[in-house]
Enzyme design. Structure first.
Site, PDB file in Angstrom:
ATOM      1  CE1 TYR A 174     -36.072  -2.663  30.505  1.00 12.88           C
ATOM      2  CE2 TYR A 174     -36.325  -1.465  32.509  1.00 12.88           C
ATOM      3  CZ  TYR A 174     -36.459  -2.563  31.920  1.00 12.88           C
ATOM      4  OH  TYR A 174     -36.921  -3.598  32.440  1.00 12.88           O
ATOM      5  CG  HIS A 196     -37.880  -0.625  38.582  1.00 14.92           C
ATOM      6  ND1 HIS A 196     -37.573  -0.199  37.461  1.00 14.92           N
ATOM      7  CD2 HIS A 196     -37.989  -1.982  38.661  1.00 14.92           C
ATOM      8  CE1 HIS A 196     -37.738  -1.171  36.667  1.00 14.92           C
ATOM      9  NE2 HIS A 196     -37.744  -2.201  37.419  1.00 14.92           N
ATOM     10  NE  ARG A 223     -40.107  -5.803  35.594  1.00  8.44           N
ATOM     11  CZ  ARG A 223     -41.189  -4.943  36.463  1.00  8.44           C
ATOM     12  NH1 ARG A 223     -42.152  -4.786  36.261  1.00  8.44           N
ATOM     13  NH2 ARG A 223     -40.478  -4.242  37.471  1.00  8.44           N
ATOM     14  CG  HIS A 251     -37.834 -10.221  33.782  1.00  7.57           C
ATOM     15  ND1 HIS A 251     -38.791 -10.393  34.973  1.00  7.57           N
ATOM     16  CD2 HIS A 251     -37.159  -9.087  34.380  1.00  7.57           C
ATOM     17  CE1 HIS A 251     -38.518  -9.789  35.977  1.00  7.57           C
ATOM     18  NE2 HIS A 251     -37.579  -8.922  35.622  1.00  7.57           N
ATOM     19  NE  ARG A 302     -40.553  -7.048  39.836  1.00 10.41           N
ATOM     20  CZ  ARG A 302     -40.886  -5.758  40.526  1.00 10.41           C
ATOM     21  NH1 ARG A 302     -42.162  -5.699  40.933  1.00 10.41           N
ATOM     22  NH2 ARG A 302     -39.980  -4.836  40.789  1.00 10.41           N
ATOM     23  CE  LYS A 335     -38.366  -8.358  42.729  1.00  6.35           C
ATOM     24  NZ  LYS A 335     -37.008  -8.313  42.206  1.00  6.35           N
TER      25      LYS A 335
END
Length: 300
Positions: free
Chosen positions: A281, A272, A249, A246, A149, A173
């Site tokens: 995806y 994730h 990404r 993004h 990110r 995150k």
């Protein structure tokens, strides 16, 4: 509304310190809360504690009348729900009036990604004889080469890179950390930037920053600046498209899966927490396989 403003500041600090949210995320939360505060003023409502579920329903109607996209409405309501959850935790309000508000179903959109020919145009834009060009090329190669990110990219420090083993320690995150491999192109671009361009940028300031990426003043580069850099690269590449960090990404994940990478491995590389976040995806790769089938099979 001064005390109300302080509550917003406290919430934003909570997002930054306790939740480790990115500056871009915090910016969205602040905008959404400010929009709702403006709505309260129009309705002559004094204070967040005076908000009822009926008023929330009225706010939803107002958002729809303004023709906001479903995803935007969902984000705004989600932002306010989180804000009131914080207010409830701090004993400012007794109930969360947004708790029962139903979010509009988000429009299902496949991730936008770039094709290899489009990427090549981007990689040929930066003037790598200059410090800024070296930095921009390193950012581009790193974002596409690792899928990290933009907020994670901006947090990188020199000590987080190990170019000998071609890996980087990424702080994601929720303060989660993960190691991601760095490809040969990104490694070459980073080595050039660190040994040359970064040193020249650091000479612009008396502050000795450990941040990997610096702006033209020698200060740490912000997420907003990275977005501006990408927009400029797009303009100079003459590609008639709009991309965000993004999209690089998305492109990383899509290309990995198209070449047969394991879904779990891509999940880990992207950071994730849920596999469902990565599975989006696979829809793109299915479209890719279908196109190949239609072009190649005699009876397609």
């Amino acid at each position: 509304m001064e005390s109300e403003r302080q509550l917003v500041v406290d919430f934003l600090n909570y997002l930054m310190i306790e939740k480790n949210s990115s500056p871009f995320t915090i910016e969205h939360y602040e905008k959404d809360i400010n929009d709702f505060t403006s709505f309260l003023k129009q309705q002559a409502i004094e204070g967040f504690a005076a908000v009822s579920y009926v008023l929330v329903r009225h706010y939803l109607v107002t958002l729809h009348e303004k023709k906001y996209a479903r995803n935007t409405v969902a984000r705004k309501i989600s932002s306010m729900r989180s804000f009131y959850r914080f207010l409830n935790r701090e004993k400012i309000v007794e109930e969360n009036p947004f708790a029962m508000a139903s979010l509009p179903k988000k429009a299902k959109m496949l991730p936008q990604f770039l094709y290899e020919k489009e990427l090549e145009k981007l990689f040929n834009v930066s003037d790598i004889s200059t410090p800024i060009g070296q930095r921009n090329q390193a950012i581009l190669e790193l974002l596409y080469g690792t899928g990290i990110r933009v907020s994670e990219c901006c947090k990188l420090q020199l000590k987080d890179l190990d170019l000998f083993v071609e890996a980087a320690l990424v702080k994601g995150k929720g303060k989660k950390e993960r190691y991601v491999p760095i490809g040969s192109f990104a490694k070459e671009a980073l080595e050039r930037y660190i040994s040359d361009g970064r040193k020249l940028l650091l000479e612009k300031t008396e502050n000795r920053s450990d941040s990997l990426f610096l702006n033209y003043k020698g200060e740490p580069l912000s997420a907003r600046s990275v977005r501006n850099i990408l927009n400029k690269i797009i303009e100079e590449s003459s590609l008639n498209i709009h991309i965000s960090p993004h999209v690089l990404r998305h492109t990383f994940a899509t290309h990995m899966l198209n070449e047969g990478a394991d879904l779990r491995a891509v999940q880990e590389l992207l950071g994730h927490s849920q596999l469902s976040s990565t599975q989006v995806y696979t829809h793109v790769t299915k479209d890719h396989l279908k196109k190949i089938y239609n072009n190649a099979h005699p009876r397609a």
